[in-house]
Design an enzyme around this catalytic site. Structure first.
Site, PDB file in Angstrom:
ATOM      1  N   TYR A   1     -22.235  19.417 -23.342  1.00  8.40           N
ATOM      2  CA  TYR A   1     -21.038  18.579 -23.303  1.00  8.40           C
ATOM      3  C   TYR A   1     -19.808  19.424 -23.612  1.00  8.40           C
ATOM      4  O   TYR A   1     -19.878  20.338 -24.438  1.00  8.40           O
ATOM      5  CB  TYR A   1     -21.117  17.478 -24.381  1.00  8.40           C
ATOM      6  CG  TYR A   1     -22.019  16.322 -24.058  1.00  8.40           C
ATOM      7  CD1 TYR A   1     -21.554  15.259 -23.306  1.00  8.40           C
ATOM      8  CD2 TYR A   1     -23.335  16.299 -24.514  1.00  8.40           C
ATOM      9  CE1 TYR A   1     -22.374  14.171 -23.023  1.00  8.40           C
ATOM     10  CE2 TYR A   1     -24.167  15.217 -24.229  1.00  8.40           C
ATOM     11  CZ  TYR A   1     -23.677  14.163 -23.481  1.00  8.40           C
ATOM     12  OH  TYR A   1     -24.483  13.102 -23.200  1.00  8.40           O
TER      13      TYR A   1
ATOM     14  N   ASP B   1     -20.824   6.639 -22.070  1.00 15.96           N
ATOM     15  CA  ASP B   1     -20.005   5.470 -22.416  1.00 15.96           C
ATOM     16  C   ASP B   1     -18.832   5.282 -21.458  1.00 15.96           C
ATOM     17  O   ASP B   1     -18.497   6.195 -20.708  1.00 15.96           O
ATOM     18  CB  ASP B   1     -19.430   5.657 -23.830  1.00 15.96           C
ATOM     19  CG  ASP B   1     -20.408   5.205 -24.904  1.00 15.96           C
ATOM     20  OD1 ASP B   1     -21.365   4.486 -24.564  1.00 15.96           O
ATOM     21  OD2 ASP B   1     -20.211   5.583 -26.071  1.00 15.96           O
TER      22      ASP B   1
END
Lengths: 250, 250
Positions: free
Chosen positions: A111, A53
């Protein structure tokens, strides 16, 4: 035709995310623009391990594309980095077979999410770490991480805008947290992550650290499969796509 | 009237340096704009420990200003940080007597300069560290640092644009270097620094690390008082004003 795999990093601050969009500066858009120049006007599409994003960073995003230029690996590295903007860098290039696909051959993704946990913000971390000035019980957060690990349906922890069809079952191999001075680093390794999943998990973990929920609530939340039970998706800029692991190719 | 001392950090990337300039975004300009709002339209001038150039960062810049608003220290911290842009942060506020002056009471300043010494650039360090991909002999650089320490006339190592009148003699208490993985950190502590002095010293130290000069050349260069003997002033973005130390006030 040769398949070229690139590992790259980018600073997500000035991008409207990874995916190509008309009239917006995106990572895919910048990469394909440079590839088109290198291919003398021929459009080249890239495939990535997944999108990120707006505001999300990457330390080890992986992409691939096909080319018939026959440029050696070091030549690709040089050609791309010379022409790419300075907030995208190719770190390594590898020729692979057509059995490799940047998205479909993924077996694990990692992540990291950074939280700056002190009174005043730090200008040097403002784009890379989420500033959270309230006190946190780190032991409770660690305890809660144990409940996230394993194979679960993560519907509660994914955006309702998720376009994934079918199963929302994923396996998290590691959910951990460490704190050094005022910087908290969350680490998640898993078979895959749903849309906004890491950012929703971190949001719930901070609620638990503040005592607004208990660690064992995670189990209940996982069972209910309802995004509305948990709070907001935390800001994008603390999130870093750290690493992508692929099947061994023979 | 009260004198207010503030220690602040800023990311120099998007500023045209510290000093106020018409129609340009500067650190002083942003600070004075906010102070004017807090003082309901009355202009307030600040004094700093010294200017920094465009692109130079600060971890511990110090400024002072005088105000008759009688706001407590924590109130100043909050009022300023609420209104300042996110690339300037006030880290601490202290009420001081009129004997204190941010520029004239300085007894020591500390600068750090970062060099990223590896083949490929790192997007996350591109604004904070100078990328230098060539091999360096760190022992030679350390040896050269010894020659910079002490009291010398630093004319050779200062910009010809320097506006300092009078003596260019300064004392360097520490000139040192450390390397961790591919990041080199130069540390300079001194009684004061001439315009561009740190950036010219680092430039010469990198020449020495590459074997283009010898460590003992420093002595000769210091004696000659001639800026033209040394190479270019290295880029601003690796430079960080780290800390400013003041006389103890009774």
């Amino acid at each position: 035709m040769e398949r070229v795999k690139c590992t790259l990093q980018y600073d997500g601050t000035l991008f409207h995310g990874f995916q190509r969009q008309p009239n917006k500066r995106t990572v895919q858009g910048e990469l394909e623009k440079v590839l088109k120049v290198i291919h003398k006007g021929q459009s080249i599409s890239i495939a990535a391990s997944g999108r990120t994003d707006a505001g999300v960073h990457a330390r080890g995003q992986v992409i691939h594309f096909d080319s018939d230029l026959g440029i050696p690996e070091r030549g690709w590295l040089h050609a791309l980095n010379t022409q790419l903007p300075d907030d995208i860098r190719v770190r390594s290039v590898e020729k692979v077979t057509e059995a490799f696909h940047a998205r479909y051959s993924v077996i694990e993704k990692e992540y990291h999410y950074f939280v700056l946990n002190c009174q005043e913000a730090d200008v040097f971390k403002r784009h890379y770490s989420y500033h959270f000035p309230y006190e946190l019980n780190m032991e409770k957060i660690e305890e809660a991480c144990r409940y996230l690990e394993g194979t679960h349906d993560f519907t509660t922890f994914s955006s309702t805008k998720s376009t994934v069809k079918g199963s929302k079952v994923r396996t998290i191999y590691e959910a951990s947290v460490k704190k050094e001075a005022s910087e908290i680093e969350f680490i998640f390794r898993g078979s895959g992550f749903l849309y906004n999943m890491v950012r929703i998990m971190v949001s719930v973990l901070l609620d638990i650290g503040q005592g607004r929920r208990q660690p064992e609530d995670i189990q209940y939340l996982l069972e209910r499969n309802d995004r509305k039970l948990v709070g907001k998706t935390i800001d994008a800029h603390g999130l870093h796509l750290w690493n992508v692991i692929y099947k061994e190719m023979e």
